[in-house]
Write a protein that holds these residues in place. Sequence first.
Motif, PDB file in Angstrom:
ATOM      1  N   LYS A  49      -0.074   5.766   5.477  1.00 17.26           N
ATOM      2  CA  LYS A  49      -0.300   5.666   4.034  1.00 17.26           C
ATOM      3  C   LYS A  49      -0.697   7.015   3.451  1.00 17.26           C
ATOM      4  CE  LYS A  49      -3.215   3.526   0.502  1.00 17.26           C
ATOM      5  NZ  LYS A  49      -4.313   2.578   0.203  1.00 17.26           N
ATOM      6  N   LEU A  50      -1.542   7.743   4.164  1.00 16.37           N
ATOM      7  CA  LEU A  50      -2.007   9.033   3.637  1.00 16.37           C
ATOM      8  C   LEU A  50      -0.914  10.093   3.688  1.00 16.37           C
ATOM      9  CD1 LEU A  50      -4.796   9.143   2.424  1.00 16.37           C
ATOM     10  CD2 LEU A  50      -4.712   7.421   4.209  1.00 16.37           C
ATOM     11  N   TRP A  51       0.033   9.969   4.640  1.00 17.48           N
ATOM     12  CA  TRP A  51       1.178  10.877   4.637  1.00 17.48           C
ATOM     13  C   TRP A  51       1.990  10.682   3.356  1.00 17.48           C
ATOM     14  CZ3 TRP A  51       2.664  14.757   7.968  1.00 17.48           C
ATOM     15  CH2 TRP A  51       1.901  14.880   9.125  1.00 17.48           C
ATOM     16  N   VAL A  52       2.170   9.417   2.971  1.00 16.35           N
ATOM     17  CA  VAL A  52       2.899   9.116   1.736  1.00 16.35           C
ATOM     18  C   VAL A  52       2.129   9.638   0.526  1.00 16.35           C
ATOM     19  CG1 VAL A  52       3.793   7.267   0.274  1.00 16.35           C
ATOM     20  CG2 VAL A  52       4.007   7.098   2.770  1.00 16.35           C
ATOM     21  N   ALA A  53       0.821   9.382   0.498  1.00 14.07           N
ATOM     22  CA  ALA A  53      -0.004   9.816  -0.624  1.00 14.07           C
ATOM     23  C   ALA A  53       0.029  11.332  -0.787  1.00 14.07           C
ATOM     24  CB  ALA A  53      -1.441   9.329  -0.444  1.00 14.07           C
ATOM     25  N   VAL A  54      -0.101  12.067   0.315  1.00 17.80           N
ATOM     26  CA  VAL A  54      -0.116  13.531   0.235  1.00 17.80           C
ATOM     27  C   VAL A  54       1.248  14.068  -0.181  1.00 17.80           C
ATOM     28  CG1 VAL A  54      -0.334  15.646   1.602  1.00 17.80           C
ATOM     29  CG2 VAL A  54      -2.056  13.847   1.802  1.00 17.80           C
ATOM     30  N   PHE A  55       2.317  13.433   0.282  1.00 18.40           N
ATOM     31  CA  PHE A  55       3.653  13.880  -0.148  1.00 18.40           C
ATOM     32  C   PHE A  55       3.781  13.781  -1.665  1.00 18.40           C
ATOM     33  CE2 PHE A  55       7.905  12.639  -1.542  1.00 18.40           C
ATOM     34  CZ  PHE A  55       8.629  13.765  -1.170  1.00 18.40           C
ATOM     35  N   PHE A  56       3.418  12.629  -2.222  1.00 22.05           N
ATOM     36  CA  PHE A  56       3.559  12.458  -3.674  1.00 22.05           C
ATOM     37  C   PHE A  56       2.527  13.292  -4.431  1.00 22.05           C
ATOM     38  CE2 PHE A  56       6.140   8.860  -2.410  1.00 22.05           C
ATOM     39  CZ  PHE A  56       7.127   8.855  -3.386  1.00 22.05           C
ATOM     40  N   PHE A  57       1.381  13.540  -3.837  1.00 24.43           N
ATOM     41  CA  PHE A  57       0.380  14.428  -4.430  1.00 24.43           C
ATOM     42  C   PHE A  57       0.967  15.828  -4.572  1.00 24.43           C
ATOM     43  CE2 PHE A  57      -4.258  16.078  -3.701  1.00 24.43           C
ATOM     44  CZ  PHE A  57      -4.226  16.715  -4.929  1.00 24.43           C
ATOM     45  N   ALA A  58       1.554  16.329  -3.482  1.00 24.95           N
ATOM     46  CA  ALA A  58       2.126  17.677  -3.503  1.00 24.95           C
ATOM     47  C   ALA A  58       3.317  17.757  -4.458  1.00 24.95           C
ATOM     48  CB  ALA A  58       2.554  18.070  -2.086  1.00 24.95           C
ATOM     49  N   TRP A  59       4.183  16.762  -4.400  1.00 23.89           N
ATOM     50  CA  TRP A  59       5.387  16.781  -5.225  1.00 23.89           C
ATOM     51  C   TRP A  59       5.042  16.676  -6.708  1.00 23.89           C
ATOM     52  CZ3 TRP A  59       9.706  12.503  -5.475  1.00 23.89           C
ATOM     53  CH2 TRP A  59      10.832  13.041  -6.088  1.00 23.89           C
ATOM     54  N   SER A  60       4.214  15.694  -7.064  1.00 23.27           N
ATOM     55  CA  SER A  60       3.855  15.532  -8.480  1.00 23.27           C
ATOM     56  C   SER A  60       3.020  16.709  -8.966  1.00 23.27           C
ATOM     57  CB  SER A  60       3.083  14.221  -8.674  1.00 23.27           C
ATOM     58  OG  SER A  60       1.833  14.255  -8.002  1.00 23.27           O
ATOM     59  N   GLY A  61       2.181  17.260  -8.086  1.00 25.80           N
ATOM     60  CA  GLY A  61       1.385  18.418  -8.473  1.00 25.80           C
ATOM     61  C   GLY A  61       2.249  19.615  -8.802  1.00 25.80           C
ATOM     62  N   GLU A  76       0.807  -1.217   0.000  1.00 27.60           N
ATOM     63  CA  GLU A  76       0.000   0.000   0.000  1.00 27.60           C
ATOM     64  C   GLU A  76       0.841   1.269   0.000  1.00 27.60           C
ATOM     65  OE1 GLU A  76      -3.497   0.343   2.270  1.00 27.60           O
ATOM     66  OE2 GLU A  76      -3.999  -1.799   2.168  1.00 27.60           O
ATOM     67  N   TYR A  77       2.118   1.166   0.383  1.00 29.96           N
ATOM     68  CA  TYR A  77       3.003   2.319   0.224  1.00 29.96           C
ATOM     69  C   TYR A  77       3.178   2.642  -1.260  1.00 29.96           C
ATOM     70  CZ  TYR A  77       4.381   2.209   5.169  1.00 29.96           C
ATOM     71  OH  TYR A  77       4.379   2.256   6.536  1.00 29.96           O
ATOM     72  N   ILE A  78       3.282   1.588  -2.073  1.00 24.84           N
ATOM     73  CA  ILE A  78       3.398   1.782  -3.519  1.00 24.84           C
ATOM     74  C   ILE A  78       2.095   2.359  -4.062  1.00 24.84           C
ATOM     75  CG2 ILE A  78       3.756   0.620  -5.728  1.00 24.84           C
ATOM     76  CD1 ILE A  78       5.488  -1.427  -4.240  1.00 24.84           C
ATOM     77  N   TRP A  79       0.972   1.819  -3.597  1.00 25.46           N
ATOM     78  CA  TRP A  79      -0.322   2.360  -4.020  1.00 25.46           C
ATOM     79  C   TRP A  79      -0.439   3.836  -3.641  1.00 25.46           C
ATOM     80  CZ3 TRP A  79      -4.130  -2.000  -2.070  1.00 25.46           C
ATOM     81  CH2 TRP A  79      -3.964  -3.134  -2.885  1.00 25.46           C
ATOM     82  N   ALA A  80       0.007   4.166  -2.434  1.00 27.97           N
ATOM     83  CA  ALA A  80      -0.092   5.554  -1.966  1.00 27.97           C
ATOM     84  C   ALA A  80       0.722   6.480  -2.852  1.00 27.97           C
ATOM     85  CB  ALA A  80       0.377   5.654  -0.519  1.00 27.97           C
ATOM     86  N   ALA A  81       1.960   6.061  -3.185  1.00 30.91           N
ATOM     87  CA  ALA A  81       2.814   6.889  -4.039  1.00 30.91           C
ATOM     88  C   ALA A  81       2.212   7.020  -5.433  1.00 30.91           C
ATOM     89  CB  ALA A  81       4.216   6.285  -4.115  1.00 30.91           C
TER      90      ALA A  81
END
Length: 423
Positions: A341-353, A125-130
């Motif tokens: 998981k959501l910390w990881v998701a938000v990090f990649f959301f912000a970075w990719s955004g 799920e870390y991969i899913w989050a990213a």
Amino acid sequence: MTSTIDGEADTGPQSAPAWLAGFKADYEAVFVEGWSPYLGIILVLLVILGLMISGLFWGVFGGLRLWGDWFNNAIGLGSILGLPERLQGPLLHRISLLDITLLLGAFCAALLSRQFRVSRPPKLEYIWAALGGCFMGLGATIAGGCTTGGFFTPALHSSAGAWAMWAGLLLGAAIGLKLLLWTLEHIQWGMQAPPTLAMPPALVSIYPWLGLGLVIAVLAWAANWYYSGDAALVIRGVVILSGFAIGFVMQRSRLCFARAFREPFMTAEGEMTKAVMLGLAIGIPIAALLFKGKVIDPYIAIPPRFWLGSLLGGTVFGIGMVFAGGCASGSLWRMAEGHVKLWVAVFFFAWSGSIASALAHQTGLTASEMTLDEIEATRLGYQAYFPVMLDGWGWALLASAALLLVWYALVRYNESTEKFTLL
């Protein structure tokens, strides 16, 4: 031996007084037991209307993108992406401040309800989050916003683009769910969830006091800025209280836009979806009165993406939010509960955004221009406003009502028949 008086048993010195038990019961009812999502959406709507009266609007992606810009500058990518060397501070940027205080509000609610726990997902799920975070960052860039700034808020502002994104989010949620189910069927690695980290009982016992301290600190912060005499800080004092209130209410009511689009396809459950519909059904006509009274410019919250950008971005974002396990605002308040998981998701959301937004601007994809009607336009679309498109508020309100009615009919039919579920 227990003594009796007038035939009643003496329960001893350990029993709490009846009046104290009553206070405890009320506390549990308000701060521990879950709130209805219908109550949650009404309270959030009241805060949004308050922001609108102040000339502001609710968004999430703009703040996350700023965080990504700061990170890209810190690692040396800023110059390559063409980002400014000097960025606005996270506490002074209005949308970033809304995001930060939303986190604080949800964290406060999690403390008061003693629900804060550090919860780690299975390795996969870390991969899913990213992956989900990257898709959400790309989708929000294309659509000009997330489920908040691309759909819900523009829908309140009578934007046709909001409904194009709505269609994309439905499509993306269905595609994302099918892809997620495929991975569950074919991938076995990393599916064992580690145990939730146990918090010391002594710490958990003082959670409510920590939550109360956070409320006092945020109120003092907001009051200090509001009464500072600085016009910029005055409006940010309003933003602090608004973001904190939204985060608190969303955590208590479990309000989540991702769930509103995902659950009908997953379990046929439509309560969250109908709550979002209720918020729009009440909010759209009230917002129309504010626009007619020229209290706020409706175009400030309408991205120039109708229809291609809204539809395509919504589809990409919908896929991402299924893998990430939450949309932008939903991910933030679940972060505040301790979901790693959501910390990881938000990090990649912000970075990719940040990266996607910079590249889209460099290539001219989102470079804006003004039409003869003073409407912003890009290669992905323009600011589509129902009252202008349909020549008046009568048809504009009727269009929004018709779309809500179609959505409700589909969701209610699916609750009874499960015709659209994908499991």
